[in-house]
Design a protein around this motif. Structure first.
Motif, PDB file in Angstrom:
ATOM      1  N   UNK A  68       0.830  -1.208   0.000  1.00  0.00           N
ATOM      2  CA  UNK A  68       0.000   0.000   0.000  1.00  0.00           C
ATOM      3  C   UNK A  68       0.861   1.253   0.000  1.00  0.00           C
ATOM      4  N   UNK A  69       1.867   1.286   0.874  1.00  0.00           N
ATOM      5  CA  UNK A  69       2.760   2.448   0.904  1.00  0.00           C
ATOM      6  C   UNK A  69       3.554   2.565  -0.397  1.00  0.00           C
ATOM      7  N   UNK A  70       3.912   1.434  -0.996  1.00  0.00           N
ATOM      8  CA  UNK A  70       4.655   1.480  -2.258  1.00  0.00           C
ATOM      9  C   UNK A  70       3.796   2.060  -3.375  1.00  0.00           C
ATOM     10  N   UNK A  71       2.514   1.699  -3.413  1.00  0.00           N
ATOM     11  CA  UNK A  71       1.642   2.183  -4.472  1.00  0.00           C
ATOM     12  C   UNK A  71       1.177   3.617  -4.233  1.00  0.00           C
ATOM     13  N   UNK A  72       1.043   4.014  -2.965  1.00  0.00           N
ATOM     14  CA  UNK A  72       0.500   5.340  -2.651  1.00  0.00           C
ATOM     15  C   UNK A  72       1.575   6.380  -2.358  1.00  0.00           C
ATOM     16  N   UNK A  73       2.848   6.004  -2.439  1.00  0.00           N
ATOM     17  CA  UNK A  73       3.904   6.936  -2.031  1.00  0.00           C
ATOM     18  C   UNK A  73       3.817   8.282  -2.713  1.00  0.00           C
ATOM     19  N   UNK A  74       3.933   8.309  -4.042  1.00  0.00           N
ATOM     20  CA  UNK A  74       3.873   9.568  -4.775  1.00  0.00           C
ATOM     21  C   UNK A  74       2.476  10.187  -4.708  1.00  0.00           C
ATOM     22  N   UNK A  75       1.455   9.346  -4.710  1.00  0.00           N
ATOM     23  CA  UNK A  75       0.083   9.855  -4.675  1.00  0.00           C
ATOM     24  C   UNK A  75      -0.218  10.572  -3.364  1.00  0.00           C
ATOM     25  N   UNK A  76       0.321  10.074  -2.255  1.00  0.00           N
ATOM     26  CA  UNK A  76       0.113  10.749  -0.969  1.00  0.00           C
ATOM     27  C   UNK A  76       0.780  12.125  -0.960  1.00  0.00           C
ATOM     28  N   UNK A  77       1.959  12.210  -1.552  1.00  0.00           N
ATOM     29  CA  UNK A  77       2.633  13.514  -1.659  1.00  0.00           C
ATOM     30  C   UNK A  77       1.798  14.455  -2.508  1.00  0.00           C
ATOM     31  N   UNK A  78       1.273  13.952  -3.627  1.00  0.00           N
ATOM     32  CA  UNK A  78       0.409  14.779  -4.473  1.00  0.00           C
ATOM     33  C   UNK A  78      -0.832  15.245  -3.716  1.00  0.00           C
ATOM     34  N   UNK A  79      -1.452  14.334  -2.968  1.00  0.00           N
ATOM     35  CA  UNK A  79      -2.645  14.702  -2.202  1.00  0.00           C
ATOM     36  C   UNK A  79      -2.329  15.776  -1.172  1.00  0.00           C
ATOM     37  N   UNK A  80      -1.186  15.640  -0.515  1.00  0.00           N
ATOM     38  CA  UNK A  80      -0.805  16.628   0.487  1.00  0.00           C
ATOM     39  C   UNK A  80      -0.563  17.988  -0.161  1.00  0.00           C
ATOM     40  N   UNK A  81       0.130  18.010  -1.283  1.00  0.00           N
ATOM     41  CA  UNK A  81       0.391  19.277  -1.974  1.00  0.00           C
ATOM     42  C   UNK A  81      -0.915  19.893  -2.483  1.00  0.00           C
ATOM     43  N   UNK A  82      -1.788  19.061  -3.027  1.00  0.00           N
ATOM     44  CA  UNK A  82      -3.067  19.562  -3.554  1.00  0.00           C
ATOM     45  C   UNK A  82      -3.928  20.114  -2.427  1.00  0.00           C
ATOM     46  N   UNK A  83      -4.070  19.358  -1.334  1.00  0.00           N
ATOM     47  CA  UNK A  83      -4.929  19.788  -0.229  1.00  0.00           C
ATOM     48  C   UNK A  83      -4.369  21.010   0.481  1.00  0.00           C
ATOM     49  N   UNK A  84      -3.057  21.051   0.697  1.00  0.00           N
ATOM     50  CA  UNK A  84      -2.446  22.199   1.373  1.00  0.00           C
ATOM     51  C   UNK A  84      -2.543  23.452   0.523  1.00  0.00           C
TER      52      UNK A  84
END
Length: 279
Positions: A68-84
């Motif tokens: 899960x962390x391997x698949x969501x690694x970049x996506x979580x960063x994108x989500x954080x940048x988008x939401x912030x």
């Protein structure tokens, strides 16, 4: 102890017992699905298709969390940048706008506010195709700034409507008192009004962050596989992809995506309650 006192004591004890049992039952209903989902993340794939119903995994594994962390690694960063970024941009738009609507008078104020109310009721799905075409022309398609601006369509009308009432209910003589002690109108807004409206501003920031973090429709349309695809879209791909569902991976990704908003809510809940009590 008289008969009346004994009857009252027994009825009071029964009431406490019944209240405790009901509370335990309601808490169990709320906690059990979360606990079961959490335990599912440690279950290997072969145990999901067995005939035995088990609460705890027989052979627990951390593979689901690793994948899960391997698949969501970049996506979580994108989500954080988008939401912030959505949160910061929304505050730059919403706070001055709500302050003007709540405490100032200007020509057409009532009609402009009616436009905001109408925007609250407008079905935003009708704007997906025009926004996609317009963003592609401007070079904002498949970019994080493009998502920042797009989410203002969801966030700004509702947030201005909420924050306007908060500003309007603050005492009218606050700015005048601050100006007597040497503040300008702008410094009175910064030093006096904003601190007093802090709980409402935190609530609006939380709602803005939550909207951008959880949104699927706008982010799935305005991003591609090579662009800043957020974690929610990656979760959908995990759910929809393949002939069989990897439930351990799905639940692990779901919990990972749900942790940041939960932590943020636990921090902001006091401000949320204060802001909605005021409004």
């Amino acid at each position: 102890m008289s008969v009346r006192d004994r009857v009252g004591f027994e009825s009071d004890g029964f009431y406490k017992f019944a209240t405790g049992v009901l509370t335990l039952f309601l808490v169990s209903i709320s906690v059990f699905p979360i606990l079961y989902t959490f335990l599912m993340t440690f279950r290997p794939a072969n145990e999901f298709y067995s005939n035995d119903v088990q609460l705890f995994p027989t052979n627990p594994t951390l593979d689901n969390w690793t994948f899960a962390f391997a698949e969501l690694g970049d996506a979580l960063v994108n989500s954080f940048l988008i939401a912030t970024g959505t949160t910061l941009l929304s505050l730059l738009i919403i706070v001055p706008g709500a302050y003007v609507f709540g405490r100032k008078q200007f020509p057409g104020k009532k009609y402009f506010f009616y436009i905001i109310i109408v925007a609250l009721m407008f079905p935003y799905i009708l704007l997906i195709v025009p926004i996609s075409d317009f963003w592609f022309t401007l070079g904002l398609y498949d970019t994080i700034p493009g998502l920042w601006i797009s989410y203002q369509l969801f966030v700004a009308p509702f947030a201005i409507w909420i924050l306007r009432d908060y500003f309007a209910k603050l005492p009218r003589n606050i700015e005048e008192s601050a100006q007597i002690y040497g503040c300008t109108q702008f410094t009175a807004f910064i030093r006096v009004i904003l601190p007093m409206a802090g709980p409402a501003i935190v609530a609006i920031a939380f709602l803005s962050f939550l909207t951008a973090w959880n949104d699927f429709l706008m982010s799935s349309i305005l991003t591609t596989g090579t662009g800043p695809r957020p974690a929610v879209v990656e979760l959908f791909i995990t759910v929809a992809g393949g002939d069989t569902s990897d439930w351990g991976l799905i639940t692990a990704e779901t919990l990972i995506i749900g942790i940041p908003p939960t932590v943020l809510y636990l921090w902001a809940r006091q401000y949320l309650s204060e802001s909605f009590e005021m409004t």
